[in-house]
Design a protein around this motif. Structure first.
Motif, PDB file in Angstrom:
ATOM      1  N   VAL A  82     -71.328  87.397  80.916  1.00 42.79           N
ATOM      2  CA  VAL A  82     -70.274  86.741  79.922  1.00 42.79           C
ATOM      3  C   VAL A  82     -68.854  86.620  80.591  1.00 42.79           C
ATOM      4  O   VAL A  82     -68.243  85.931  80.404  1.00 42.79           O
ATOM      5  N   VAL A  83     -68.747  87.607  81.735  1.00 43.68           N
ATOM      6  CA  VAL A  83     -67.622  87.664  82.501  1.00 43.68           C
ATOM      7  C   VAL A  83     -67.555  86.162  83.443  1.00 43.68           C
ATOM      8  O   VAL A  83     -66.661  85.582  83.244  1.00 43.68           O
ATOM      9  N   ALA A  85     -69.350  83.454  82.328  1.00 45.27           N
ATOM     10  CA  ALA A  85     -68.934  82.154  81.615  1.00 45.27           C
ATOM     11  C   ALA A  85     -67.462  82.208  81.196  1.00 45.27           C
ATOM     12  O   ALA A  85     -66.827  81.164  81.232  1.00 45.27           O
ATOM     13  N   LEU A  86     -66.825  83.549  80.904  1.00 45.64           N
ATOM     14  CA  LEU A  86     -65.282  83.211  80.661  1.00 45.64           C
ATOM     15  C   LEU A  86     -64.741  82.766  81.819  1.00 45.64           C
ATOM     16  O   LEU A  86     -63.589  81.929  81.487  1.00 45.64           O
ATOM     17  N   ALA A  87     -65.022  83.279  83.028  1.00 43.71           N
ATOM     18  CA  ALA A  87     -64.325  82.706  84.230  1.00 43.71           C
ATOM     19  C   ALA A  87     -64.323  81.200  84.374  1.00 43.71           C
ATOM     20  O   ALA A  87     -63.522  80.521  84.745  1.00 43.71           O
ATOM     21  N   ARG A  89     -64.922  78.866  82.056  1.00 42.20           N
ATOM     22  CA  ARG A  89     -64.264  78.194  81.052  1.00 42.20           C
ATOM     23  C   ARG A  89     -62.653  78.283  81.435  1.00 42.20           C
ATOM     24  O   ARG A  89     -62.107  77.350  81.282  1.00 42.20           O
ATOM     25  N   LYS A  90     -62.295  79.598  81.847  1.00 38.30           N
ATOM     26  CA  LYS A  90     -60.788  79.474  82.320  1.00 38.30           C
ATOM     27  C   LYS A  90     -60.621  78.502  83.621  1.00 38.30           C
ATOM     28  O   LYS A  90     -59.574  77.819  83.560  1.00 38.30           O
ATOM     29  N   SER A  93     -60.671  74.845  82.194  1.00 38.85           N
ATOM     30  CA  SER A  93     -59.557  74.524  81.596  1.00 38.85           C
ATOM     31  C   SER A  93     -58.329  74.407  82.769  1.00 38.85           C
ATOM     32  O   SER A  93     -57.572  73.379  82.246  1.00 38.85           O
TER      33      SER A  93
END
Length: 102
Positions: A82-83, A85-87, A89-90, A93
């Motif tokens: 999860v971490v 995947a969020l990293a 995405r960030k 972006s």
């Protein structure tokens, strides 16, 4: 050209509205049939009493401890994914905003 696009848009709107109306009618007729069936069952069961078992009587603390153990066993596997995947995405972006110059 613009007139033909407007006509095409109007046709699509008409088809969408027609499909929406048909789906509403289908749902309401199914709900009506289901209600009639339920009322028929209730009417036929005038003298019969129904006993509904309580779920609190069948769930034990051992079952809840087993579920909690499974969740805590999965945390070391799921949390890094999860971490990451969020990293990702960030970072993506940020990269896209840098390329666009915004």
């Amino acid at each position: 050209m613009i007139e033909s696009v407007k006509n095409a848009v109007e046709k699509v709107k008409g088809f969408a509205q027609n499909a929406l109306t048909k789906s509403k009618l289908a749902v309401s007729s199914v709900a009506g049939v289901g209600t009639a069936a339920a009322l028929g069952i209730v009417a036929s069961a005038d003298t019969t009493t129904v006993t509904v078992p309580s779920i609190a009587n069948s769930v034990t603390s051992d079952m809840m401890n087993g579920i909690l153990t499974q969740i805590t066993d999965l945390l070391p596997v799921v949390l890094p994914v999860v971490v990451g995947a969020l990293a990702f995405r960030k970072g993506l972006s940020f990269l896209m905003s840098t390329i666009r110059g915004i």
